[in-house]
Each structure stands twice: as C-alpha cells, then as structure tokens.
Motif scaffolding. Structure first.
Motif, mmCIF file in Angstrom:
data_model
loop_
_atom_site.group_PDB
_atom_site.id
_atom_site.type_symbol
_atom_site.label_atom_id
_atom_site.label_comp_id
_atom_site.label_asym_id
_atom_site.label_seq_id
_atom_site.Cartn_x
_atom_site.Cartn_y
_atom_site.Cartn_z
ATOM 1 N N VAL A 62 0.857 -1.182 0.000
ATOM 2 C CA VAL A 62 0.000 0.000 0.000
ATOM 3 C C VAL A 62 0.895 1.235 0.000
ATOM 4 O O VAL A 62 1.691 1.446 0.906
ATOM 5 N N LEU A 63 0.761 2.041 -1.040
ATOM 6 C CA LEU A 63 1.595 3.232 -1.178
ATOM 7 C C LEU A 63 0.953 4.472 -0.580
ATOM 8 O O LEU A 63 1.655 5.368 -0.091
ATOM 9 N N TRP A 64 -0.377 4.507 -0.613
ATOM 10 C CA TRP A 64 -1.089 5.719 -0.189
ATOM 11 C C TRP A 64 -2.491 5.344 0.248
ATOM 12 O O TRP A 64 -3.115 4.442 -0.314
ATOM 13 N N GLU A 65 -2.984 6.031 1.275
ATOM 14 C CA GLU A 65 -4.368 5.857 1.710
ATOM 15 C C GLU A 65 -4.969 7.214 2.053
ATOM 16 O O GLU A 65 -4.286 8.083 2.605
ATOM 17 N N GLY A 66 -6.233 7.365 1.745
ATOM 18 C CA GLY A 66 -6.928 8.602 2.079
ATOM 19 C C GLY A 66 -8.351 8.333 2.493
ATOM 20 O O GLY A 66 -8.960 7.334 2.091
ATOM 21 N N ARG A 67 -8.859 9.198 3.333
ATOM 22 C CA ARG A 67 -10.248 9.126 3.765
ATOM 23 C C ARG A 67 -10.829 10.523 3.734
ATOM 24 O O ARG A 67 -10.181 11.494 4.149
ATOM 25 N N ALA A 68 -12.061 10.654 3.216
ATOM 26 C CA ALA A 68 -12.722 11.958 3.174
ATOM 27 C C ALA A 68 -14.162 11.801 3.638
ATOM 28 O O ALA A 68 -14.819 10.791 3.359
ATOM 29 N N ARG A 69 -14.648 12.814 4.337
ATOM 30 C CA ARG A 69 -16.004 12.785 4.896
ATOM 31 C C ARG A 69 -16.723 14.088 4.565
ATOM 32 O O ARG A 69 -16.159 15.173 4.739
ATOM 33 N N LEU A 70 -17.963 13.972 4.091
ATOM 34 C CA LEU A 70 -18.775 15.133 3.739
ATOM 35 C C LEU A 70 -20.123 15.032 4.432
ATOM 36 O O LEU A 70 -20.809 14.018 4.344
ATOM 37 N N ASP A 71 -20.495 16.105 5.114
ATOM 38 C CA ASP A 71 -21.783 16.212 5.810
ATOM 39 C C ASP A 71 -22.594 17.279 5.081
ATOM 40 O O ASP A 71 -22.219 18.457 5.078
ATOM 41 N N ALA A 72 -23.709 16.877 4.443
ATOM 42 C CA ALA A 72 -24.495 17.819 3.636
ATOM 43 C C ALA A 72 -25.977 17.710 3.958
ATOM 44 O O ALA A 72 -26.475 16.628 4.295
ATOM 45 N N PRO A 73 -26.713 18.824 3.844
ATOM 46 C CA PRO A 73 -28.172 18.755 4.003
ATOM 47 C C PRO A 73 -28.780 17.798 2.983
ATOM 48 O O PRO A 73 -28.293 17.697 1.850
ATOM 49 N N ALA A 74 -29.841 17.106 3.363
ATOM 50 C CA ALA A 74 -30.429 16.088 2.480
ATOM 51 C C ALA A 74 -30.900 16.657 1.152
ATOM 52 O O ALA A 74 -30.925 15.952 0.146
ATOM 53 N N LYS A 75 -31.274 17.949 1.122
ATOM 54 C CA LYS A 75 -31.768 18.551 -0.122
ATOM 55 C C LYS A 75 -30.662 19.221 -0.933
ATOM 56 O O LYS A 75 -30.921 19.765 -2.001
ATOM 57 N N SER A 76 -29.439 19.185 -0.443
ATOM 58 C CA SER A 76 -28.325 19.813 -1.149
ATOM 59 C C SER A 76 -27.857 18.951 -2.315
ATOM 60 O O SER A 76 -27.898 17.714 -2.244
ATOM 61 N N PRO A 77 -27.390 19.552 -3.408
ATOM 62 C CA PRO A 77 -26.787 18.776 -4.498
ATOM 63 C C PRO A 77 -25.618 17.924 -4.012
ATOM 64 O O PRO A 77 -25.308 16.900 -4.607
ATOM 65 N N LEU A 78 -24.976 18.355 -2.915
ATOM 66 C CA LEU A 78 -23.846 17.592 -2.378
ATOM 67 C C LEU A 78 -24.285 16.322 -1.671
ATOM 68 O O LEU A 78 -23.454 15.499 -1.299
ATOM 69 N N ALA A 79 -25.590 16.148 -1.471
ATOM 70 C CA ALA A 79 -26.095 14.915 -0.876
ATOM 71 C C ALA A 79 -26.320 13.838 -1.928
ATOM 72 O O ALA A 79 -26.497 12.669 -1.592
ATOM 73 N N THR A 80 -26.317 14.214 -3.206
ATOM 74 C CA THR A 80 -26.451 13.220 -4.269
ATOM 75 C C THR A 80 -25.129 12.483 -4.446
ATOM 76 O O THR A 80 -24.070 12.987 -4.062
ATOM 77 N N ALA A 81 -25.187 11.320 -5.043
ATOM 78 C CA ALA A 81 -23.959 10.542 -5.257
ATOM 79 C C ALA A 81 -22.978 11.309 -6.139
ATOM 80 O O ALA A 81 -21.775 11.351 -5.848
ATOM 81 N N GLU A 82 -23.481 11.922 -7.207
ATOM 82 C CA GLU A 82 -22.600 12.635 -8.130
ATOM 83 C C GLU A 82 -21.963 13.851 -7.455
ATOM 84 O O GLU A 82 -20.760 14.095 -7.594
ATOM 85 N N GLY A 83 -22.778 14.630 -6.738
ATOM 86 C CA GLY A 83 -22.252 15.811 -6.067
ATOM 87 C C GLY A 83 -21.247 15.465 -4.986
ATOM 88 O O GLY A 83 -20.194 16.108 -4.854
ATOM 89 N N ALA A 84 -21.563 14.435 -4.192
ATOM 90 C CA ALA A 84 -20.651 14.014 -3.131
ATOM 91 C C ALA A 84 -19.360 13.456 -3.713
ATOM 92 O O ALA A 84 -18.270 13.724 -3.199
ATOM 93 N N ALA A 85 -19.470 12.680 -4.789
ATOM 94 C CA ALA A 85 -18.282 12.084 -5.410
ATOM 95 C C ALA A 85 -17.306 13.151 -5.871
ATOM 96 O O ALA A 85 -16.099 13.074 -5.609
#
Length: 203
Positions: A155-178
């Motif tokens: 394993v050369l590299w590892e990363g973890r990311a976390r996003l907390d978004a309102p349910a009606k936000s575009p960032l709550a969709t799979a595409e927006g969060a991705a």
C-alpha cells in the motif's frame, strides 16, 4: 402587559425560523497516509480503479465515485487501464448514511485495506436514501481510497474523506458528493503522511 404580548408574538416566529434553519454543507474532512517507500512511485503510472472489498456501496452506486477518483488522479499523470496492464490499483470504498437531529453513530475501524493507517467511520449504508427530507436531515458520505503497487502488493497511499451535507443539497447526491470528496482528497496529492485537512465546498 401589552408590551409583553407584542414581544411574545414577535418572538414565536423568530424561534420557529431558528428551528428550521438548515446548516450548510462541509467542509470536507480529509486524512491521508503516505508510505515511506512511496516516494517517486505515485503518479505517472497505469492505474486501475476498483471497488474495495467490503465497500457498503457496490455496483452502479459506486460508479460516480470511481469515475471521480480516476479523473482527479489523471491530473497527476495516472492513466486508467485494465487490470492486465495496470501498475497500480486504486481501491475505492464508500458509505452513505442519512441522519436526522439526535442520531448518533459510533466509530468503527474501516479500511481500504492497508497497513499505513486506520480510519474511524460511522455505520450505515446508502441504499434507498431519501433526499427529500426536512431541514434537520443530513446525508453523511464517506469515501476511502488506497493505492497499491501491483507487483509487490504494498500500500503506497491511503486517504479518507467525509462530507456532511443537508439532504436537499446537491452535495447529498452521489454525483455531487463524489466530485466534492475526490477533489478534496486529492488536492495537493499525495500530501503529507498522517495529515488531516479541511477543504471548503460550495453548498
């Protein structure tokens, strides 16, 4: 007495407004680990992006996240290829949880499967998320990625990311969060071993 009544009438709608205010999304929280032997090996290589074993999200649900990872790594010279010719593998794990006010999730150890670090993560799967909820409902999306050398398996590299978004936000969709998670995770790639950063996102 009249003054008190007038104050009460004004205060009630103000209190109601305060209760229905939606907290904005973000920032994206990112933690990264870089193996000492990874110096000179990250970037400019043939890469296959795959689903990590045990990822709560599987199949088509993981497609936008894998595509976002490949796109961001492409900026560092990686060229997506088949497993047969890939020099490195990027394993992607994603989990999505819908929460309402008062919900709590205990930390567990997860892993894109490596030896460079351990991450805390909440429980929950993303099947059937209801993105039409009230102002107190939020979607937590977590993505973990590990990059391995095909020949050695290291394993050369590892990363973890976390996003907390309102349910009606575009960032709550799979595409927006991705898009938001991949952009934050690989910003300044590979980063420093053991570092944690926060990246602001647009609501």
């Amino acid at each position: 007495m009249k003054a008190l009544s007038a104050f009460s009438l004004v205060a009630i709608p103000l209190a109601l407004c305060a209760c229905t205010t939606t907290r904005p999304a973000g920032p994206v929280e990112v933690t990264r680990f870089v193996a000492s032997e990874a110096v000179g090996q990250l970037g400019d290589a043939r890469l296959m992006v795959e689903t990590a074993p045990g990822s709560p999200e599987q199949g088509l649900a993981l497609t936008p996240f894998k595509a976002a990872v490949a796109r961001e790594l492409g900026a560092y010279g990686y060229i997506e290829n088949s497993r047969a010719v890939a020099q490195q593998l990027a394993s992607v794990s994603v989990e999505r949880t819908q929460m309402t006010a008062g919900d709590r999730r205990g930390p567990v150890s997860v892993g894109a499967g490596g030896s460079t670090g351990r991450y805390g993560s909440g429980l929950g799967v993303g099947v059937g998320l209801n993105l039409g909820g009230g102002p107190d409902e939020r979607v937590i999306t977590r993505m973990s990625v590990s990059i391995r050398d095909v020949t050695s398996g290291a394993v050369l590299w590892e990363g973890r990311a976390r996003l907390d978004a309102p349910a009606k936000s575009p960032l709550a969709t799979a595409e927006g969060a991705a898009d938001a998670l991949a952009d934050a995770m690989f910003r300044g790639f590979p980063g420093n071993n053991g570092e944690t950063i926060e990246v602001e996102v647009n609501p």
